[in-house]
Design an enzyme around this catalytic site. Structure first.
Site, short mmCIF file in Angstrom:
data_model
loop_
_atom_site.label_atom_id
_atom_site.label_comp_id
_atom_site.label_asym_id
_atom_site.label_seq_id
_atom_site.Cartn_x
_atom_site.Cartn_y
_atom_site.Cartn_z
N TYR A 59 0.94 -1.22 0.06
CA TYR A 59 0.01 0.00 0.05
C TYR A 59 1.15 1.15 -0.02
O TYR A 59 1.33 1.63 0.99
CB TYR A 59 -1.17 0.10 1.37
CG TYR A 59 -2.04 -1.21 1.27
CD1 TYR A 59 -2.30 -1.83 0.21
CD2 TYR A 59 -2.19 -1.76 2.50
CE1 TYR A 59 -3.27 -2.95 0.32
CE2 TYR A 59 -3.05 -2.94 2.56
CZ TYR A 59 -3.57 -3.36 1.45
OH TYR A 59 -4.51 -4.36 1.49
N HIS A 124 -0.15 -11.85 0.53
CA HIS A 124 -1.07 -11.03 -0.04
C HIS A 124 -1.45 -11.22 -1.46
O HIS A 124 -0.71 -11.19 -2.57
CB HIS A 124 -0.43 -9.54 -0.04
CG HIS A 124 -1.04 -8.28 -0.25
ND1 HIS A 124 -0.69 -7.14 -0.11
CD2 HIS A 124 -2.39 -8.22 -0.60
CE1 HIS A 124 -1.59 -6.13 -0.39
NE2 HIS A 124 -2.54 -6.81 -0.62
P1 NAD Z 1 -13.27 0.09 1.45
O1 NAD Z 1 -14.73 -0.50 0.87
O2 NAD Z 1 -13.19 -0.12 2.88
O3 NAD Z 1 -13.45 1.44 1.03
C1 NAD Z 1 -12.52 2.61 1.51
C2 NAD Z 1 -12.95 3.82 0.68
O4 NAD Z 1 -14.27 4.38 1.30
C3 NAD Z 1 -11.86 4.92 1.05
O5 NAD Z 1 -11.84 5.93 0.04
C4 NAD Z 1 -12.44 5.46 2.23
O6 NAD Z 1 -11.89 6.80 2.18
C5 NAD Z 1 -13.95 5.53 2.14
N1 NAD Z 1 -14.68 5.62 3.20
C6 NAD Z 1 -14.56 5.05 4.42
N2 NAD Z 1 -15.54 5.27 5.31
C7 NAD Z 1 -16.33 5.99 4.63
C8 NAD Z 1 -17.73 6.73 5.19
N3 NAD Z 1 -18.14 6.50 6.29
N4 NAD Z 1 -18.11 7.54 4.15
C9 NAD Z 1 -17.72 7.59 2.99
N5 NAD Z 1 -16.34 7.01 2.53
C10 NAD Z 1 -15.72 6.20 3.61
O7 NAD Z 1 -12.18 -0.22 0.80
P2 NAD Z 1 -10.59 -0.70 1.03
O8 NAD Z 1 -10.10 0.56 1.95
O9 NAD Z 1 -9.82 -1.22 -0.03
O10 NAD Z 1 -10.76 -1.93 1.98
C11 NAD Z 1 -10.75 -1.93 3.36
C12 NAD Z 1 -9.23 -2.46 3.94
O11 NAD Z 1 -9.12 -4.00 3.86
C13 NAD Z 1 -8.21 -1.75 3.27
O12 NAD Z 1 -7.59 -0.68 3.74
C14 NAD Z 1 -7.00 -3.20 3.45
O13 NAD Z 1 -6.50 -2.75 4.79
C15 NAD Z 1 -7.81 -3.99 3.58
N6 NAD Z 1 -7.88 -5.12 2.12
C16 NAD Z 1 -6.97 -5.77 1.98
C17 NAD Z 1 -7.18 -6.67 0.57
C18 NAD Z 1 -6.09 -7.32 0.32
O14 NAD Z 1 -5.45 -8.13 1.23
N7 NAD Z 1 -6.15 -8.22 -1.10
C19 NAD Z 1 -7.71 -5.91 -0.36
C20 NAD Z 1 -8.89 -4.96 -0.18
C21 NAD Z 1 -8.64 -4.30 0.93
#
Ligand code: NAD
Length: 319
Positions: A59, A124
């Site tokens: 990231y 990952h």
């Molecule tokens: P997400 O679905 O959590 O969406 C994140 C987006 O939504 C960001 O732009 C954030 O600013 C926004 N957001 C958060 N809360 C909000 C709210 N209340 N109102 C409006 N917008 C809001 O997607 P993500 O960040 O990709 O996934 C969450 C976490 O999961 C990642 O940060 C990561 O740690 C993990 N993840 C891991 C993998 C993997 O291992 N392959 C893949 C995806 C995500």
């Protein structure tokens, strides 16, 4: 004030807050985040009962790990008050699930995070590597890191759900402690549900990430790199607009949808501001006391029906 619910993570003995802090936004993946905002977001998350923080060297090309490390240090609380997961095998330079690389990788991650150990180290996005290498080489290497005390538990992450069954059917029982699935337990895609009985039978802890479908289920919409089809993007945009018109917030609805299934130990949501932290924790607290908005949920599900369970290709598609 009542506390955010904690849920057991499989057989690990860890108790994760039902809302987890996804730190990919701290790597500027969804736009620039200042050090002050990153620190304040992590501080507010911890204050409100979030004890689980997830990052990866991938990231922001290591930026997220560095920012999370600084923010956690600034909390000034004992190390066992929070749970940290990071990942290995995926880097800005590409994928490498070799034993050598992941063994070096954890030392680099620990230095960036300013920690002596991480609670969970996850391979990952394994669909981009050889799954047989993950089974025969990567996970055994991670077991050595466990014995060395650098990590407490081992996980795997990926988008296609078939990668989890492929690996879990081939490793010795207990070799994988945790799976992290993303974008499959959201209002628009609930396919993780079908796999839950299998995952529970294997005794693995279940983390579901991206409840907002990486921005699809937000009023401001997804980032430019989002891999969804134009059809899926426009259906989600229509659903968000419908909620807004009705005086509702699609992100709150989406959080509550994901949090409702208690087989999922933690719903990892990416957050980059104090406001988002407060909104997402409030969504969980309100769900616990008042339940979710079933009426709006049904209406949004109807809007999203034509694209239900639509996903996108990821990896080298072995399984
Ligand atoms: P997400 O679905 O959590 O969406 C994140 C987006 O939504 C960001 O732009 C954030 O600013 C926004 N957001 C958060 N809360 C909000 C709210 N209340 N109102 C409006 N917008 C809001 O997607 P993500 O960040 O990709 O996934 C969450 C976490 O999961 C990642 O940060 C990561 O740690 C993990 N993840 C891991 C993998 C993997 O291992 N392959 C893949 C995806 C995500």
């Amino acid at each position: 004030m009542s506390k955010l619910e904690l849920r057991e993570l499989g057989n690990t003995g860890l108790k994760l807050s039902c809302v987890g802090f996804g730190a990919s936004p701290l790597g500027n993946v969804f736009g620039t985040v200042s050090e002050e905002e990153a620190n304040a977001s992590v501080r507010e998350a911890f204050r409100l009962g979030i004890n689980f923080f997830d990052t990866s060297p991938y990231y922001g090309g290591t930026l997220s790990e560095k920012a999370l490390g600084k923010a956690l240090k600034a909390l000034g609380v004992p190390r066992d008050n929070y749970i940290v997961s990071t990942k290995c095998g995926r880097y800005a330079e590409g994928f490498d699930f070799s034993a050598d690389r992941v063994t070096k990788s954890i030392d680099e991650s620990l230095a960036r995070l300013q920690l002596d150990y991480v609670d969970i180290l996850q391979c990952h996005d394994i669909e981009f590597g050889s799954l047989d290498q993950v089974v025969n080489e990567t996970i055994p290497a991670l077991q050595k890191l466990k014995e060395a005390g650098k990590i407490r538990f081992i996980g795997i992450t990926g988008l296609p759900l078939g990668v989890f069954t492929y690996v879990l059917d081939r490793v010795p029982p207990g070799a994988v402690d945790v799976i992290l699935s993303y974008c499959h337990h959201c209002i628009n895609d609930s396919t993780l549900e079908d796999l839950l009985p299998y995952l529970k039978s294997k005794g693995v802890g279940i983390i579901s990430a991206s409840p907002l479908s990486m921005g699809l289920l937000t009023e401001s919409g997804p980032p430019h790199w989002h891999p969804a089809s134009p059809e899926l993007k426009s259906a989600c945009q229509a659903a968000a607009a419908y909620c807004k018109e009705k005086g509702k917030n699609i992100s709150k609805l989406a959080m509550q949808y994901s949090l409702s299934n208690k087989d999922v130990s933690s719903v990892l949501v990416g957050m980059n501001s104090v406001r988002q932290v407060e909104e997402n924790v409030a969504a969980a607290m309100e769900l616990a006391t008042a339940g979710k908005d079933e009426e709006t949920l049904l209406e949004v599900e109807a809007i999203l029906k034509p694209v239900k369970n639509q996903t996108w290709p990821s990896g080298i598609q072995q399984k």
